[in-house]
Write a protein that holds these residues in place. Sequence first.
Motif, mmCIF file in Angstrom:
data_model
loop_
_atom_site.group_PDB
_atom_site.id
_atom_site.type_symbol
_atom_site.label_atom_id
_atom_site.label_comp_id
_atom_site.label_asym_id
_atom_site.label_seq_id
_atom_site.Cartn_x
_atom_site.Cartn_y
_atom_site.Cartn_z
ATOM 1 N N PRO A 48 -5.324 9.656 -9.149
ATOM 2 C CA PRO A 48 -6.515 9.222 -9.873
ATOM 3 C C PRO A 48 -6.489 7.723 -10.201
ATOM 4 C CG PRO A 48 -5.028 10.369 -11.344
ATOM 5 C CD PRO A 48 -4.448 10.501 -9.969
ATOM 6 N N ALA A 49 -7.603 7.221 -10.713
ATOM 7 C CA ALA A 49 -7.736 5.800 -11.026
ATOM 8 C C ALA A 49 -6.593 5.303 -11.913
ATOM 9 C CB ALA A 49 -9.080 5.547 -11.698
ATOM 10 N N GLU A 50 -6.118 6.175 -12.824
ATOM 11 C CA GLU A 50 -5.064 5.776 -13.767
ATOM 12 C C GLU A 50 -3.766 5.406 -13.056
ATOM 13 O OE1 GLU A 50 -6.840 8.593 -14.027
ATOM 14 O OE2 GLU A 50 -8.119 8.067 -15.733
ATOM 15 N N ALA A 51 -3.587 5.894 -11.820
ATOM 16 C CA ALA A 51 -2.335 5.622 -11.095
ATOM 17 C C ALA A 51 -2.194 4.141 -10.733
ATOM 18 C CB ALA A 51 -2.259 6.484 -9.835
ATOM 19 N N GLU A 52 -3.277 3.374 -10.885
ATOM 20 C CA GLU A 52 -3.168 1.938 -10.593
ATOM 21 C C GLU A 52 -2.105 1.286 -11.480
ATOM 22 O OE1 GLU A 52 -6.830 -0.378 -10.510
ATOM 23 O OE2 GLU A 52 -5.662 -2.203 -10.872
ATOM 24 N N GLU A 53 -1.958 1.823 -12.687
ATOM 25 C CA GLU A 53 -0.956 1.270 -13.608
ATOM 26 C C GLU A 53 0.451 1.342 -12.993
ATOM 27 O OE1 GLU A 53 0.747 2.351 -17.967
ATOM 28 O OE2 GLU A 53 -1.314 2.998 -17.561
ATOM 29 N N GLN A 54 0.767 2.481 -12.332
ATOM 30 C CA GLN A 54 2.086 2.624 -11.706
ATOM 31 C C GLN A 54 2.208 1.708 -10.486
ATOM 32 O OE1 GLN A 54 0.611 5.715 -13.097
ATOM 33 N NE2 GLN A 54 1.910 4.925 -14.730
ATOM 34 N N LEU A 55 1.105 1.522 -9.772
ATOM 35 C CA LEU A 55 1.143 0.592 -8.629
ATOM 36 C C LEU A 55 1.419 -0.832 -9.128
ATOM 37 C CD1 LEU A 55 -1.805 2.024 -6.513
ATOM 38 C CD2 LEU A 55 0.624 2.033 -5.889
ATOM 39 N N ARG A 56 0.826 -1.196 -10.266
ATOM 40 C CA ARG A 56 1.094 -2.524 -10.860
ATOM 41 C C ARG A 56 2.563 -2.632 -11.266
ATOM 42 N NH1 ARG A 56 -2.961 -5.812 -9.346
ATOM 43 N NH2 ARG A 56 -4.955 -4.740 -9.574
ATOM 44 N N GLU A 57 3.121 -1.518 -11.812
ATOM 45 C CA GLU A 57 4.554 -1.523 -12.173
ATOM 46 C C GLU A 57 5.407 -1.795 -10.935
ATOM 47 O OE1 GLU A 57 6.180 1.862 -14.411
ATOM 48 O OE2 GLU A 57 4.193 2.101 -15.306
ATOM 49 N N CYS A 58 5.049 -1.148 -9.808
ATOM 50 C CA CYS A 58 5.795 -1.343 -8.561
ATOM 51 C C CYS A 58 5.706 -2.807 -8.112
ATOM 52 C CB CYS A 58 5.252 -0.452 -7.447
ATOM 53 S SG CYS A 58 5.497 1.294 -7.742
ATOM 54 N N MET A 59 4.540 -3.403 -8.291
ATOM 55 C CA MET A 59 4.380 -4.795 -7.882
ATOM 56 C C MET A 59 5.112 -5.722 -8.844
ATOM 57 S SD MET A 59 0.625 -4.905 -6.079
ATOM 58 C CE MET A 59 -0.342 -4.237 -7.424
ATOM 59 N N ALA A 60 5.261 -5.296 -10.110
ATOM 60 C CA ALA A 60 6.077 -6.071 -11.050
ATOM 61 C C ALA A 60 7.553 -6.006 -10.647
ATOM 62 C CB ALA A 60 5.884 -5.545 -12.473
#
Lengths: 233, 301
Positions: A48-60
């Motif tokens: 879902p849209a909320e998973a973008e937060e985890q993708l940002r964590e991965c990019m961090a």
Amino acid sequence: MVLTDDAQAIQTRHLGFTISPHEECGVEEAVRIVEAQGGEVVVLALGPAEAEEQLRECMALGADRAIHLLSDEEWDAQATAGAIVETIEGEEPFDLIVFGNESADTGNYQVGIRVAYALGLPVVTGLKGLTVAGGRARCEQEVAAGRDVYDVALPAVVTVKEGLNLPRYPSVPAKLRANRKPVDAKPVEPSAARLQKIRLVVPEGQGKQAEVLGHGPDAAAAIVEVMQKLGVL
Amino acid sequence: MSVLVLLEPDDELSLQAVTLARSLGGEVHGFSVAALAAPVDVLHVAAIDGSYAPVAWAAAVVQLVEELSPAAVVAPGSDRGNEVLAHAAARLDLPMAANVTELRGDQVTRQRWGGSLLEAARIHSDLKLVSAAPFAFEACVDSTQARVETFVPALTGADTAVRVVETVSTSTGGISLADAKVVVSGGRGVGSSEGFAILEELAALLGGAVGCSRVVTSAGWRPHTDQVGQTGTKVSPDLYIACGISGATQHIAGCKGAKKLLAINNDPESTIFTHADYAVIGNLHEIVPAISAELRKVRGS
């Protein structure tokens, strides 16, 4: 665990989300390989849209860009693998495709293998050690007697376990940079599930009534008595 | 009808898989790559040379499936069992249900979240591919003498391209966490790396192993190899002693195979007590040395 009224999901109103431990180690490993040898790390999530937060964590952690397959639906393992294969085939070929050994939630133990099979690539699972050099991957898998070692040619698929490395804590500048990295989001629809969830069930036996053996060090005698009774002495 | 079950030698989880296979009724056929004693009706031994090669094993399983047309293939819920079954499922393009606790017709119950939650699901396939959730079934111990049939699977070079080329021993000579009869495990409440000395002492007295929760490995107090939990080692001792562990579902997923759980915690409201058979409330830094002292006293007398 508390379920939603229709027993289709866990009640998450009061819960936070995080990357699963296996996958976090997978991202860290990919970033380390690219830091040492050059290249690009792409992270992919289906959710879902909320998973973008985890993708940002991965990019961090150091990933360069993200692909977000947007869906609120439940996907079975075959449909998930199909969507991943389709996405990978639309990209420049990857040298290494990294999965968590099994997802923390559905625990299907098969998506990475299905993707490898569809792409015609070798796959080694459950890695606790990985060395990439000279177009090959030395893969170490934990077994009862120690570690089984595999040596495969790239491109390859690997599935990894927590313990492969100790993921870094992203710095504040890394988190800020992650906010500016690109996320390619596209809505996707699952094919009909062939392992079709009907409902979730909280197993019985949660909420056992423990026998209190005592308080403080005075309980030692009662504890040793229990050990004798259990035959572990 | 018949059921095919995948077997590994000296493997408790394989015998648990046989129990699930037997529950389905019909003739039970075993698959293995080496002769072994197993409580199945017919044992098919695949003559595959050399070390473990997951794709080759799966190719052999698929050939047996085509020959026997079983109603189900049951794998042990081990890493290897799930891996071989997943390869077979990919090859057959069929659904697979991992860590199953019950199978009836096309209705399956399987574990999610390391067993903290169950899923009731329907398998849309005539052939059911399932792995048996570890410790959800008793090991099958009946004394059926299997008729042994050896077969030579037709394998290509691609089937053996991925295989074990070397096994590195990491054994330190001590009792391994996975095999220990007693596990003394510590969590955040232990407080530091040094704090584990009293747990080491107790484990040594009991001939057991020391484990820990994820908080402990993340803090760097113990190596990941000591971690018990959904993403660490899954243990099945006779007694699991949880010291200063709060009892997160991810930790319980790793120790629910224990026959008995003794929890020591200073918080009487701690979640760990809802999973424990025995509870001791108080400061583990006082209680654990007191247990060691009591053990020495009992043994000295």
